[in-house]
Design a protein around this motif. Structure first.
Motif: not given
Length: 494
Positions: A146-149, A461
């Motif tokens: 994932q680009s975000v944790q 984000e």
């Protein structure tokens, strides 16, 4: 006077203690600017039936046909064709009419009148099957990478509900060490992700040493520890990680340290001391680290634990990860879990805590003697030299990963007693054929029991991040008792 090596070691131990409430900042990858903010103002209030959760994690891939959904028994004999091997244990009746478990799980079977079983869990198709990828998916509900944790489900619960007892960490993980193979992959989902360190897991690798997790390192006085703690806070504030972190993440890390320190100085620290249990109780649970983990989970649930995970521990080719000697290893693992899990249910019921404690027993996927993955999805076969005709006991059992069927057990917290939900085929492939269940539904059913709305999400984000992907997951209301269902209907109509 200590030499420099001893001093360095002492400092390392000290830092370990102060980091016990969550993984190190470098492991959680604190974002430079998280811009975390709630964007869930319109979520509905749900009537909760549970206050806390205990997750009993069968790490490594527990075969449903060898445990809670047995098929036709094929006893071992030389020359046995592998096609005939559906279950290597005979069936035994449980406390629920018509429900049978495989041999070695009679104690758990005897408490199934207090809980429910999902027989139709389907793991995700993630391509080449890797345990830590599927474990990441199970615990976060998001497919890696994932680009975000993505936060662990325990971190979501800790964030949304906070602690029951302000001194007991709201998310506690018991039994998993990070000192063996695939350690970094395991750390990737033992985290609060973008929610912040204060919601991350308080790690207790060995429950028999639980008390050591909440006191200064051996040989260090409390006064000296307090001085070190003050110095550590100052160093942490000046670190590069903290300089790059957002205000939210800096504050969260500091709060996680404060929580650890508060527990260290509280009477509740004795909850982590298993030596306070009567010998006969301790012995009932003591089948090993998992059994003692169940005992510690009981003590924590009775004293204000919010989310407690107890793992049989994932280590490649160990435990439930049966790439060989499947029958023998399954027998060993059942002996490890049967009595302590059943005793946990009985003790929580006797103390009056079961009604408000949701207990889940689950694994990342199942196993089969022949099929790797699922029908129609070819993936790399990872079984170790399994012949078509069995001549030795080491080849007898379930040695391949199977993702199209699986069992989940649930007790307490509003769960319908004696419920059997879903069904798998009785012949190979033993796939889910009625009421298939996926991980989004499992997570939302847990959140639902706790009163957390399925649309709960945060903006990270500049985009919404839900508890389950895109907020599309829905709870399985049939899992809950009639009393709960009528309350829920009333809430929806209000």
């Amino acid at each position: 006077m200590k030499n420099s090596f001893e001093t360095q070691n002492s400092r390392r131990e000290f830092i370990k203690k102060m980091s016990a409430a969550s993984l190190a900042a470098s492991a959680t990858t604190i974002p430079i600017a998280s811009f975390l903010s709630s964007c869930s103002p319109d979520v509905q209030k749900i009537a909760a039936t549970a206050d806390s959760v205990i997750l009993l994690w069968m790490a490594g891939g527990m075969a449903h046909t060898e445990t809670f959904d047995p098929k036709a028994y094929a006893p071992f004999e030389k020359g046995l064709n592998i096609n005939k091997v559906l279950s290597t244990f005979p069936k035994h009746p449980t406390a629920v009419d018509g429900l049978e478990f495989s041999e070695g799980l009679q104690s758990i079977g005897n408490v199934m009148d207090k809980g429910a079983i999902i027989k139709s869990y389907k793991a995700a198709d993630l391509g080449h099957i890797l345990h830590t990828r599927h474990q990441f998916h199970w615990h976060t509900c998001y497919e890696p990478p994932q680009s975000v944790q993505a936060p662990h489900i325990g971190a979501w619960i800790a964030k949304e509900l906070g602690p029951i007892n302000p001194v007991i960490p709201p998310f506690i993980s018991i039994g998993q060490r990070f000192t063996m193979g695939e350690a970094e992959e395991l750390k990737a989902f033992h985290t609060a992700g973008f929610l912040g360190n204060e919601y991350g897991p308080f790690l207790i690798p060995d429950p028999s040493e639980g008390l050591d997790s909440v006191r200064p390192p051996q040989g260090m006085s409390l006064k000296r520890f307090e001085a070190r703690y003050k110095l550590y806070k100052e160093l942490a504030n000046k670190s590069n990680v903290m300089e790059q972190a957002s205000d939210y993440q800096r504050e969260s890390l500091m709060r996680s340290m404060e929580q650890s320190y508060m527990l260290l100085n509280s009477p509740e620290a004795k909850v982590f001391d298993l030596s306070q249990e009567p010998k006969e109780v301790y012995d009932t649970y003591n089948t090993g680290r998992f059994g003692l983990g169940c005992l510690l989970a009981k003590r924590l649930a009775m004293n204000g634990g919010r989310f407690i995970s107890v793992s049989t521990e994932y280590e490649p080719f160990i435990g439930w990860d049966t790439h060989a000697n499947g029958h023998t290893r399954a027998k060993q693992m059942k002996a490890l879990i049967d009595k302590p899990v059943a005793q946990l249910i009985k003790d929580l019921e006797e103390s009056g805590h079961l009604d408000k404690t949701l207990i889940i027993l689950a694994s990342e996927f199942s196993r089969d003697a022949l099929m790797e993955g699922r029908p129609g999805e070819e993936v790399k076969d990872q079984a170790r030299n399994q012949p078509d005709v069995i001549q030795e006991v080491k080849h007898y059992g379930m040695h391949r990963h199977f993702t199209d069927g699986g069992s989940i057990l649930m007790w307490g917290g509003g769960i319908e007693k004696g419920l059997v939900y879903g069904k798998t085929a009785d012949e190979r492939p033993c796939v889910s054929i009625e009421k298939p269940v996926v991980i989004d539904q499992v997570h939302q059913s847990i959140y639902h029991a706790l009163g957390i709305d399925s649309q709960t999400h945060y903006e990270i984000e500049s985009r919404p991040f839900y508890t389950t992907p895109d907020g599309k997951g829905e709870p399985i209301l049939d899992l809950f008792g009639k009393t709960f269902s009528s309350k829920e209907q009333g809430t929806k109509n209000a």
